[in-house]
Write an enzyme that holds these catalytic residues in place. Structure first.
Site, PDB file in Angstrom:
ATOM      1  N   LYS A   1      71.055  34.902 108.482  1.00 24.24           N
ATOM      2  CA  LYS A   1      72.364  35.472 108.257  1.00 24.24           C
ATOM      3  C   LYS A   1      72.240  36.706 107.365  1.00 24.24           C
ATOM      4  CE  LYS A   1      74.997  32.217 110.218  1.00 24.24           C
ATOM      5  NZ  LYS A   1      76.012  32.472 111.264  1.00 24.24           N
TER       6      LYS A   1
ATOM      7  N   LYS B   1      78.573  29.426 122.639  1.00 25.16           N
ATOM      8  CA  LYS B   1      78.633  28.149 121.933  1.00 25.16           C
ATOM      9  C   LYS B   1      79.513  27.224 122.772  1.00 25.16           C
ATOM     10  CE  LYS B   1      78.208  29.941 117.202  1.00 25.16           C
ATOM     11  NZ  LYS B   1      77.825  31.344 117.485  1.00 25.16           N
TER      12      LYS B   1
END
Length: 340
Positions: free
Chosen positions: A151, A253
């Site tokens: 991230k 997702k």
């Protein structure tokens, strides 16, 4: 594909506990509540689905997902799927899992008889400092992973560059590094950030800026492939990304977009539009991860490798996850089965 007749149902609320919160530009993701839906047939087979709403990625709360599932269960013919995406993912996954259990085959083989039973996966590595991220990256590589994701966008770009430099040094040149900014960078600063990161051999950056128009403008000049994530979690957003050519890849997702069937359809549309597809988890539990892994196998979404090693982040899971060994998930009949 015909679906089985459902004769029984259970809806369970479970707590998903992580070893430590995952830092994102939307805020830290830590322990949260999820719903497990079990659907049974007359022969005693049970298939399981999971609803795991996540702020910033899905529009509904856990309570709203539960209400949508209960409304579907109360509907006599159950012809229409639940309206909210995580509820729909739970129902879709439970039905398909039930059909696979009744057929006595793993879910991916029910979806595609020729699909592989194991797949390489990327590991999500974390660390606030360069040293911490380097250690996490080296640990992932030692465990067999050939792709890692970190991230960015939570701290300033100078710190992020130092973190990614340390990660690259730790994992070596033969390991893919992908980054996820969660839309944290502005349209003005993103081009410069990507220029600074490009020499580090980044595979792609997920959602460097927020919104389809901003992604499209950035992609035209980006030295690093751009992946759409949050901008493509709704059917409307997904279509806008594909039609605008706003990204090189789309992140799918299944838990966020409405489940296995919806995700498979979107993957086909992305490929038809010339975009790559990478299947990832929603930082959900073992049921959701299992369904995403079986989907990735069934549709051949194996390069870039799926981002599905997130089960390692979980301290207390909701079910039995697919077995992770040597950087690969190994798929079987027992995946995604809660204790009760």
């Amino acid at each position: 594909m015909s679906l089985p007749e459902v004769t029984g149902a259970r809806l369970l609320r479970r707590t998903l506990r992580l070893h430590r919160p995952v830092a994102t530009a939307h805020g830290p993701v830590g322990d949260r509540e999820v719903l497990l839906l079990g659907l049974s047939d007359a022969d005693g087979n049970t298939g399981w689905g999971e609803a795991a709403p996540l702020p910033g990625f899905t529009p509904e709360t856990l309570e709203e997902a539960g209400e949508a599932i209960l409304a579907w269960l109360d509907d006599g013919d159950r012809a229409d799927p639940p309206a909210t995406p995580t509820a729909r993912a739970a129902v879709d996954g439970a039905l398909l899992h039930l059909a696979a259990r009744a057929a006595g085959v793993p879910l991916h083989r029910h979806l595609n008889p020729d699909s592989p039973s194991s797949l390489a996966v990327s590991a999500l590595v974390g660390g606030d400092t360069a040293e911490e991220l380097a250690v996490a990256g080296r640990t992932a590589v030692d465990a067999g992973h050939r792709a890692v994701k970190a991230k960015v966008g939570v701290v300033d770009i100078g710190t992020d560059v130092a973190r990614v430099v340390a990660l690259r040094d730790a994992v070596g040149d033969g390991v893919a590094i992908r980054l996820d900014a969660n839309g944290a960078w502005s349209t003005d600063e993103a081009p410069g950030h990507l220029e600074r990161l490009a020499p580090l051999g980044v595979e792609f950056v997920e959602e460097p800026v927020a919104g389809v128009e901003a992604l499209a403008a950035l992609r035209a000049a980006s030295p690093i492939p751009v992946a759409a994530d949050e901008s493509a979690t709704t059917p409307e957003g997904f279509e806008a990304v594909v039609s605008a050519g706003a990204a090189d890849l789309v992140v799918l997702k299944p838990s966020a977009v409405g489940g296995i069937a919806v995700a498979a359809d979107l993957a086909g549309r992305a490929r038809d539009g010339g975009l790559g597809v990478v299947v990832t988890s929603l930082l959900d539990g073992a049921v959701g991860i299992s369904h995403a892994a079986h989907l990735a196998s069934a549709i051949g979404a194996l390069d870039p490798v799926p981002g599905l090693a997130t089960g390692a982040l979980v301290a207390t899971d909701v079910a039995e996850p697919p077995r992770l060994a040597a950087g690969r998930l190994h798929l079987g009949l027992g995946d995604g089965l809660p204790d009760g």
